[in-house]
Design an enzyme around this catalytic site. Structure first.
Site, PDB file in Angstrom:
ATOM      1  N   PHE A  11       1.359  -1.126   0.084  1.00  0.00           N
ATOM      2  CA  PHE A  11       0.079   0.121  -0.038  1.00  0.00           C
ATOM      3  C   PHE A  11       1.343   1.299  -0.207  1.00  0.00           C
ATOM      4  CE2 PHE A  11      -3.305   3.058   1.634  1.00  0.00           C
ATOM      5  CZ  PHE A  11      -3.736   3.118   0.892  1.00  0.00           C
ATOM      6  N   ARG A  30      12.504  -0.102   4.825  1.00  0.00           N
ATOM      7  CA  ARG A  30      14.038  -0.323   6.142  1.00  0.00           C
ATOM      8  C   ARG A  30      14.871  -1.206   5.476  1.00  0.00           C
ATOM      9  NH1 ARG A  30      12.418  -0.505  11.035  1.00  0.00           N
ATOM     10  NH2 ARG A  30       9.617  -0.313  11.111  1.00  0.00           N
ATOM     11  N   ALA A 131      -4.072  -2.081  -3.791  1.00  0.00           N
ATOM     12  CA  ALA A 131      -2.355  -1.729  -3.861  1.00  0.00           C
ATOM     13  C   ALA A 131      -2.592  -1.503  -5.497  1.00  0.00           C
ATOM     14  CB  ALA A 131      -1.613  -2.137  -3.062  1.00  0.00           C
ATOM     15  N   LYS A 182     -14.469  -3.532   9.617  1.00  0.00           N
ATOM     16  CA  LYS A 182     -14.675  -4.363   7.886  1.00  0.00           C
ATOM     17  C   LYS A 182     -14.041  -5.028   7.738  1.00  0.00           C
ATOM     18  CE  LYS A 182     -10.909  -2.084   5.582  1.00  0.00           C
ATOM     19  NZ  LYS A 182     -10.668  -3.292   4.803  1.00  0.00           N
ATOM     20  N   ASP A 235     -15.792   0.019   1.898  1.00  0.00           N
ATOM     21  CA  ASP A 235     -14.470  -0.829   2.093  1.00  0.00           C
ATOM     22  C   ASP A 235     -15.434  -2.355   2.680  1.00  0.00           C
ATOM     23  OD1 ASP A 235     -11.913  -1.202   2.498  1.00  0.00           O
ATOM     24  OD2 ASP A 235     -11.395  -0.091   4.294  1.00  0.00           O
ATOM     25  N   THR A 239     -13.468  -5.611   0.874  1.00  0.00           N
ATOM     26  CA  THR A 239     -12.860  -6.403   1.844  1.00  0.00           C
ATOM     27  C   THR A 239     -13.761  -7.576   1.398  1.00  0.00           C
ATOM     28  OG1 THR A 239     -13.060  -6.099   3.941  1.00  0.00           O
ATOM     29  CG2 THR A 239     -11.707  -5.037   2.679  1.00  0.00           C
ATOM     30  N   ARG A 246      -6.665  -9.522   2.341  1.00  0.00           N
ATOM     31  CA  ARG A 246      -5.622 -10.517   3.062  1.00  0.00           C
ATOM     32  C   ARG A 246      -6.962 -10.575   4.254  1.00  0.00           C
ATOM     33  NH1 ARG A 246      -1.005  -6.810   4.073  1.00  0.00           N
ATOM     34  NH2 ARG A 246      -2.508  -5.253   4.451  1.00  0.00           N
TER      35      ARG A 246
END
Length: 317
Positions: A11, A30, A131, A182, A235, A239, A246
């Site tokens: 994302f 990172r 994404a 959600k 949303d 989802t 996920r």
């Protein structure tokens, strides 16, 4: 005004790609070495090349020099990151791009920003979005929430692109809760589909799950209209109906009795546990949330969870 995105996941990468079309932007990760070399996030967002105006860095100080910072970090790690870097974030505009409720406190991302960096201008960007869609320039609409109307207007203008449309609100609590709650319902819907219960069961779970979302929102003082918008109903629709989620995929694995990849961050798992705790303390009726929390903690199996919902007393809608 300079913009940085913190977080090299799918994302965060997608937002950086989309916003780079408006001007220079920095993505902090990172370990950016692979992305710097290939100019693509091959692990999290393959086949989405980086625009020329998008810089990738592992130098956090460089990223924190921006005035507007998008925090695409895991929800459960947000507070510790803000606490560790509070001095560098003083008076910045911080936009949370994570969805969930903190397990330890029940707080949402805007509340955490306000507590850890009181001088910051806090906001949240949330809504129905994958994404890959954002990165590929597919039409997407999101909610931008800040309690400061002037900040909300500025960010709306700054972060809107030709294919990423933002609607603003000052109801940060409603926006936080819509994006967080959600995910619990998506796990429930995935479980139902994974267990072969069918589309009708999923529709029922979405509907009754939305009622639970409204119940918690009212308890927390949110505006019901916010939950009916992109950050809530929008949303929820996305989802609960797509394997691109996920949370939905975690539910599918629970319903099928399969092992889920432990390395995949699923914000709804911690959120379900946190919200179940709040609901129990507040005496709120949230049976779907309780069932999902029981599944995740293995105190319920799928059959027991279904029976706990089907055997509830009959009532008016």
């Amino acid at each position: 005004m300079s913009i940085s995105v913190l977080g090299g996941g799918a994302f965060g990468t997608a937002l950086a790609i989309a916003l780079a079309g408006q001007g220079p932007i920095t993505l902090w990760a990172r370990d950016p070495s692979d992305m710097e070399t290939k100019r693509e996030n091959t692990k999290r967002l393959p086949n989405c090349p980086f625009p020329d105006q998008m810089a990738v860095t592992g130098n956090l100080a460089q990223a924190l020099s921006a005035q507007t910072i998008l925090l695409a970090l895991p929800m459960q790690k947000l507070r510790s990151f803000l606490r560790d870097h509070a001095l560098d974030l003083n008076s910045k505009t911080l936009v949370a791009c994570c969805k969930g409720v903190e397990l330890a406190t029940g707080a949402g991302p805007v509340q955490i920003i306000t507590e850890e960096v009181p001088s910051a201008h806090a906001a949240i960007l949330t809504g129905p979005s994958f994404a890959a869609d954002i990165a590929r320039g597919l039409p997407t609409a999101l909610t931008l929430a800040s309690q400061d109307e002037d900040i909300a207007r500025r960010l709306q203008k700054q972060l809107t692109t030709p294919t990423l449309r933002l609607y603003r609100t000052t109801d940060t609590v409603g926006a936080e809760l819509g994006g967080a709650l959600k995910n619990i319902v998506a796990i429930a819907c995935g479980t139902a589909m994974g267990a072969g219960m069918g589309e009708s069961a999923r529709a029922a779970l979405m509907t009754r799950g939305y009622a639970e979302m409204q119940r918690m929102a009212a308890y927390r003082g949110a505006d019901a209209d916010t939950l009916a918008g992109l950050s809530g109903f929008g949303d929820l629709t996305l989802t609960c109906t797509s394997e691109g989620s996920r949370n939905y995929r975690l539910g599918l694995s629970l319903g099928r009795g399969e092992t889920f990849d432990a390395n995949t961050t699923v914000e709804g798992a911690a959120t379900a546990r946190a919200v179940a705790k709040v609901a129990k303390t507040a005496g709120l009726e949230m049976p779907i949330t309780m069932a999902v929390a029981g599944l995740l903690d293995k105190s319920l199996d799928v059959n027991a969870a279904v029976n706990s919902l089907l055997n509830r007393p009959l009532k008016e809608e």
